[in-house]
Write a protein that holds these residues in place. Structure first.
Motif, PDB file in Angstrom:
ATOM      1  N   ALA A 109       8.584 -10.013  -3.706  1.00  0.00           N
ATOM      2  CA  ALA A 109       9.414  -8.926  -4.835  1.00  0.00           C
ATOM      3  C   ALA A 109       7.768  -7.726  -5.044  1.00  0.00           C
ATOM      4  O   ALA A 109       8.248  -7.329  -4.597  1.00  0.00           O
ATOM      5  CB  ALA A 109       9.858  -9.442  -6.155  1.00  0.00           C
ATOM      6  N   GLU A 110       6.552  -8.106  -5.233  1.00  0.00           N
ATOM      7  CA  GLU A 110       6.039  -7.213  -5.173  1.00  0.00           C
ATOM      8  C   GLU A 110       5.612  -6.357  -4.128  1.00  0.00           C
ATOM      9  O   GLU A 110       5.503  -5.389  -4.113  1.00  0.00           O
ATOM     10  CB  GLU A 110       4.776  -8.188  -5.623  1.00  0.00           C
ATOM     11  CG  GLU A 110       4.933  -9.015  -6.767  1.00  0.00           C
ATOM     12  CD  GLU A 110       3.053  -9.699  -6.979  1.00  0.00           C
ATOM     13  OE1 GLU A 110       2.984 -10.126  -8.305  1.00  0.00           O
ATOM     14  OE2 GLU A 110       2.373  -9.846  -5.994  1.00  0.00           O
ATOM     15  N   PHE A 111       5.609  -7.460  -2.611  1.00  0.00           N
ATOM     16  CA  PHE A 111       5.794  -6.225  -1.717  1.00  0.00           C
ATOM     17  C   PHE A 111       6.283  -5.336  -1.771  1.00  0.00           C
ATOM     18  O   PHE A 111       6.298  -4.442  -1.231  1.00  0.00           O
ATOM     19  CB  PHE A 111       5.836  -6.869  -0.675  1.00  0.00           C
ATOM     20  CG  PHE A 111       5.519  -6.473   0.875  1.00  0.00           C
ATOM     21  CD1 PHE A 111       6.903  -6.447   1.983  1.00  0.00           C
ATOM     22  CD2 PHE A 111       4.322  -6.425   1.918  1.00  0.00           C
ATOM     23  CE1 PHE A 111       7.612  -5.776   2.655  1.00  0.00           C
ATOM     24  CE2 PHE A 111       4.590  -5.750   2.822  1.00  0.00           C
ATOM     25  CZ  PHE A 111       6.349  -5.302   3.373  1.00  0.00           C
ATOM     26  N   ALA A 112       7.638  -5.664  -2.140  1.00  0.00           N
ATOM     27  CA  ALA A 112       8.692  -4.515  -2.365  1.00  0.00           C
ATOM     28  C   ALA A 112       8.663  -3.285  -3.290  1.00  0.00           C
ATOM     29  O   ALA A 112       9.388  -2.950  -2.410  1.00  0.00           O
ATOM     30  CB  ALA A 112      10.594  -5.153  -2.689  1.00  0.00           C
ATOM     31  N   LYS A 140      -4.401  -1.508   0.141  1.00  0.00           N
ATOM     32  CA  LYS A 140      -5.349  -2.318  -0.205  1.00  0.00           C
ATOM     33  C   LYS A 140      -4.067  -3.643  -0.364  1.00  0.00           C
ATOM     34  O   LYS A 140      -4.689  -4.668  -0.541  1.00  0.00           O
ATOM     35  CB  LYS A 140      -6.272  -2.686  -0.437  1.00  0.00           C
ATOM     36  CG  LYS A 140      -7.461  -3.754  -0.958  1.00  0.00           C
ATOM     37  CD  LYS A 140      -8.864  -3.048  -1.801  1.00  0.00           C
ATOM     38  CE  LYS A 140      -9.670  -4.529  -0.918  1.00  0.00           C
ATOM     39  NZ  LYS A 140     -10.791  -3.565  -1.813  1.00  0.00           N
ATOM     40  N   LYS A 141      -4.226  -3.513  -1.684  1.00  0.00           N
ATOM     41  CA  LYS A 141      -2.980  -4.436  -2.269  1.00  0.00           C
ATOM     42  C   LYS A 141      -1.953  -5.203  -1.821  1.00  0.00           C
ATOM     43  O   LYS A 141      -1.717  -5.742  -1.388  1.00  0.00           O
ATOM     44  CB  LYS A 141      -2.627  -3.980  -3.313  1.00  0.00           C
ATOM     45  CG  LYS A 141      -1.732  -5.003  -4.402  1.00  0.00           C
ATOM     46  CD  LYS A 141      -1.853  -4.473  -5.712  1.00  0.00           C
ATOM     47  CE  LYS A 141      -0.460  -5.600  -6.479  1.00  0.00           C
ATOM     48  NZ  LYS A 141       0.175  -5.118  -7.849  1.00  0.00           N
ATOM     49  N   LEU A 194      -1.651  -8.944  -0.048  1.00  0.00           N
ATOM     50  CA  LEU A 194      -0.182  -9.471  -0.588  1.00  0.00           C
ATOM     51  C   LEU A 194       0.428  -9.692   0.295  1.00  0.00           C
ATOM     52  O   LEU A 194       1.086 -10.901   1.448  1.00  0.00           O
ATOM     53  CB  LEU A 194       0.799  -8.045  -1.264  1.00  0.00           C
ATOM     54  CG  LEU A 194       0.628  -8.537  -2.791  1.00  0.00           C
ATOM     55  CD1 LEU A 194       1.312  -7.274  -3.016  1.00  0.00           C
ATOM     56  CD2 LEU A 194       0.236  -9.686  -3.407  1.00  0.00           C
ATOM     57  N   THR A 195       0.290  -9.306   2.105  1.00  0.00           N
ATOM     58  CA  THR A 195       0.867  -9.379   3.303  1.00  0.00           C
ATOM     59  C   THR A 195      -0.027 -11.308   3.914  1.00  0.00           C
ATOM     60  O   THR A 195       0.327 -11.866   4.297  1.00  0.00           O
ATOM     61  CB  THR A 195       1.001  -8.258   3.948  1.00  0.00           C
ATOM     62  OG1 THR A 195       1.307  -7.752   3.416  1.00  0.00           O
ATOM     63  CG2 THR A 195       1.575  -8.788   5.684  1.00  0.00           C
ATOM     64  N   GLY A 248      -0.378 -16.820   4.584  1.00  0.00           N
ATOM     65  CA  GLY A 248      -0.546 -17.682   3.788  1.00  0.00           C
ATOM     66  C   GLY A 248      -0.211 -18.513   3.502  1.00  0.00           C
ATOM     67  O   GLY A 248       0.473 -19.629   3.383  1.00  0.00           O
ATOM     68  N   ALA A 249       1.002 -18.444   2.399  1.00  0.00           N
ATOM     69  CA  ALA A 249       1.494 -18.983   1.775  1.00  0.00           C
ATOM     70  C   ALA A 249       2.908 -20.029   2.594  1.00  0.00           C
ATOM     71  O   ALA A 249       3.408 -20.763   2.338  1.00  0.00           O
ATOM     72  CB  ALA A 249       2.353 -18.321   0.703  1.00  0.00           C
TER      73      ALA A 249
END
Length: 269
Positions: free
Chosen positions: A102-105, A146-147, A151-152, A157-158
């Motif tokens: 959701a943050e990536f979107a 950068k953010k 997040l990517t 990693g997740a």
């Protein structure tokens, strides 16, 4: 008179000899009874010692089996706890991954807006403020890029952690199933359905479907007491023919239909 004296003396000597011979026979008889009693006592003592040793060894075997069963129970409980923990962690990772998506979107939407703003820049932007505005937009773009990269990276990693956790969960679940299967085999028992005393073999109402193999050594129990051993000689899916180890039977004991059969040695862990 002298002749009478000799006769009496001879009779007395004969009586003494007979008494001595009679006492000697009685003494020999008593000694024989004594020797037989000593021999019988020694035999009974040896048998009692052998019985005590067998009882001690059997108690040791039972204690070891109980201890191993306790360890297996603890291990199963530990695996169940680990499985629960991994499932909880898997759920948390799924939630984190959805949040990061959701943050990536949102970041992607912001980048699209920045691009549009650069394309349609205008409004109160003047020649004098344009360099500052461009720098401000560039700084904002850099920060958001950068953010996005962070997040990517976190999402990758997740996702890897989730895959690893699921693989570990599957491995532990498989191990738990295998261990439960081994514990089930250790507690398995079957019933003697027929016995041929003349030929020294019996029929058991369980076979290869229950885990029996030619290498399996089985114990025969009656009323919770072990009475002997048998060795499988012919194994079918639902029944087994086994030879009776006659030397393992106690004196006067015979295997009968209805006796229980269990594994002599538990499956390894």
């Amino acid at each position: 008179m002298k002749a009478t004296f000799y006769v009496v003396a001879i009779l007395a000597a004969c009586g003494a000899a007979f008494f001595s011979f009679n006492q000697s026979n009685k003494f020999k008889s008593i000694n024989k009874v004594h020797d037989e009693a000593v021999s019988s006592h020694a035999t009974a003592t040896a048998e009692l010692t052998t019985t005590d040793k067998a009882i001690t060894e059997e108690k040791a075997v039972i204690a070891a089996a109980q201890e191993k069963q306790g360890l297996l129970t603890q291990s199963v409980s530990s695996l169940k706890s680990t499985e629960t923990s991994l499932k909880s962690e898997s759920v948390k990772l799924d939630a984190d991954l959805k949040t990061q998506e959701a943050e990536f979107a949102q970041v992607q939407v912001a980048l699209d807006q920045v691009k549009k703003a650069l394309e349609t820049i205008g409004g109160d932007v003047t020649i004098e403020t344009l360099p500052g505005k461009i720098q401000e937009i560039e700084d904002d773009k850099t920060a958001k890029t950068k953010k996005l990269e962070e997040l990517t990276t976190l999402a990758d990693g997740a996702e890897k952690n989730l895959v690893n956790s699921r693989a570990e969960l599957d491995r532990l679940a498989k191990r738990l199933v295998e261990r439960n299967s081994r514990i089930g085999r250790n507690s398995m028992e079957a019933v003697v359905t027929a016995v041929n005393q003349d030929w020294g073999f019996l029929v058991i109402g369980a076979g290869s479907n229950s885990g029996f193999s030619p290498q399996t050594t089985l114990l025969v129990e009656r009323d919770g007491q072990k009475i002997g051993r048998v060795r499988p000689s012919s194994i079918e899916p639902t029944q087994t023919i086994a030879e009776i180890d006659l030397e393992s039977l106690s004196a006067g004991v015979r295997v009968q239909p209805g006796d229980r059969v269990i594994l002599a040695e538990p499956a390894s862990n």
